[in-house]
Design a protein around this motif. Structure first.
Motif, PDB file in Angstrom:
ATOM      1  N   GLY A   1      58.533  64.525  62.406  1.00 21.50           N
ATOM      2  CA  GLY A   1      59.378  63.636  61.615  1.00 21.50           C
ATOM      3  C   GLY A   1      60.464  63.091  62.514  1.00 21.50           C
ATOM      4  N   PRO A   2      61.265  62.189  62.033  1.00 24.49           N
ATOM      5  CA  PRO A   2      62.369  61.675  62.854  1.00 24.49           C
ATOM      6  C   PRO A   2      63.315  62.815  63.245  1.00 24.49           C
ATOM      7  CG  PRO A   2      62.078  60.350  60.873  1.00 24.49           C
ATOM      8  CD  PRO A   2      61.208  61.558  60.719  1.00 24.49           C
ATOM      9  N   ARG A   3      63.797  62.804  64.479  1.00 20.47           N
ATOM     10  CA  ARG A   3      64.730  63.844  64.916  1.00 20.47           C
ATOM     11  C   ARG A   3      66.016  63.738  64.104  1.00 20.47           C
ATOM     12  NH1 ARG A   3      64.151  68.249  66.725  1.00 20.47           N
ATOM     13  NH2 ARG A   3      66.003  68.228  68.005  1.00 20.47           N
ATOM     14  N   PRO A   4      66.581  64.879  63.683  1.00 20.72           N
ATOM     15  CA  PRO A   4      67.821  64.844  62.897  1.00 20.72           C
ATOM     16  C   PRO A   4      69.026  64.529  63.778  1.00 20.72           C
ATOM     17  CG  PRO A   4      67.210  67.108  63.349  1.00 20.72           C
ATOM     18  CD  PRO A   4      66.102  66.251  63.900  1.00 20.72           C
ATOM     19  N   GLU A   5      69.991  63.853  63.190  1.00 17.68           N
ATOM     20  CA  GLU A   5      71.211  63.497  63.917  1.00 17.68           C
ATOM     21  C   GLU A   5      72.417  64.218  63.319  1.00 17.68           C
ATOM     22  OE1 GLU A   5      71.569  61.894  66.618  1.00 17.68           O
ATOM     23  OE2 GLU A   5      69.775  60.662  66.814  1.00 17.68           O
ATOM     24  N   ARG A   6      73.496  64.217  64.082  1.00 15.61           N
ATOM     25  CA  ARG A   6      74.761  64.778  63.608  1.00 15.61           C
ATOM     26  C   ARG A   6      75.381  63.818  62.590  1.00 15.61           C
ATOM     27  NH1 ARG A   6      76.003  65.524  69.534  1.00 15.61           N
ATOM     28  NH2 ARG A   6      77.502  63.879  69.169  1.00 15.61           N
ATOM     29  N   PRO A   7      76.121  64.352  61.616  1.00 13.88           N
ATOM     30  CA  PRO A   7      76.709  63.495  60.564  1.00 13.88           C
ATOM     31  C   PRO A   7      77.581  62.372  61.119  1.00 13.88           C
ATOM     32  CG  PRO A   7      76.959  65.802  59.987  1.00 13.88           C
ATOM     33  CD  PRO A   7      76.415  65.767  61.392  1.00 13.88           C
ATOM     34  N   GLU A   8      78.364  62.652  62.166  1.00 14.12           N
ATOM     35  CA  GLU A   8      79.261  61.614  62.693  1.00 14.12           C
ATOM     36  C   GLU A   8      78.471  60.465  63.340  1.00 14.12           C
ATOM     37  OE1 GLU A   8      79.058  64.988  65.712  1.00 14.12           O
ATOM     38  OE2 GLU A   8      79.356  64.830  63.564  1.00 14.12           O
ATOM     39  N   LEU A   9      77.295  60.765  63.883  1.00 13.73           N
ATOM     40  CA  LEU A   9      76.468  59.700  64.451  1.00 13.73           C
ATOM     41  C   LEU A   9      75.784  58.900  63.345  1.00 13.73           C
ATOM     42  CD1 LEU A   9      74.869  61.494  67.532  1.00 13.73           C
ATOM     43  CD2 LEU A   9      76.787  59.885  67.473  1.00 13.73           C
TER      44      LEU A   9
END
Length: 180
Positions: free
Chosen positions: A116-124
């Motif tokens: 699946g799509p790689r998860p990102e940090r909330p601020e990004l």
């Protein structure tokens, strides 16, 4: 709609079986890696960081720690080649992607998928959602340990636009066979 539910159930079953099987089969490697991290640098073995998953829900992603223990206190930034915060063992773990293995636990408990799509940090995510049309569509599926963008060589400091294109292609064309 029902076909999509059946496909989602098969994806979850596949993820669960592969993650639990992977954790069992790789347990000796996981133990050796944990020992290598612990014996070569002070601090915790695992690095936990908040990421955004399906439906925009936050979760704690697990990785073997590859940087000095206080790396994030020195400022959040994307790691570049030669980053002095990366430990010698961390370089090796990153090169062979062994730092990602604890994410099998995230898959086993249902926070992530194998693909699946790689998860990102909330601020990004907050920044990208304003700058990139369609970016939030990535949260309509579970984040993955690997994704179509990564399989096609788009890792690290590569074009965000290109990674987003690959993620959206994956979401539009997903099937259990695409994951395999």
């Amino acid at each position: 709609m029902q076909e999509q539910l059946v496909s989602s159930a098969w994806k979850r079953l596949f993820d669960l079986a592969a993650a639990v099987g992977g954790l069992l089969v790789l347990s000796p490697l996981l133990v050796l890696t944990a020992l290598a991290v612990k014996l070569t640098s002070p601090g915790p073995v695992l690095f936990c960081q908040e990421r955004v998953g399906r439906g925009g829900r936050p979760f704690r992603i697990l990785k073997f720690r590859t940087m000095v223990a206080d790396a994030e206190r020195r400022g959040l930034r994307i790691t570049a080649g030669g980053d002095p915060r990366v430990t010698p063992v961390g370089r090796l773990l990153r090169r062979y992607k062994l730092d990602e293995l604890p994410q099998l636990w995230n898959v086993a408990v249902g926070e992530m998928s194998l693909v699946g799509p790689r998860p990102e940090r909330p601020e990004l995510i907050a920044r990208f959602r304003e700058d990139w049309r369609g970016y939030m569509l990535r949260t309509h599926v579970k984040a993955g340990i690997t994704g179509w963008a990564q399989v096609n060589g788009l890792r690290g400091p590569t074009s965000l636009r290109k990674r987003l294109q690959y993620d959206l292609f994956y979401i539009r064309h997903w099937s259990i066979w695409f994951d395999v």
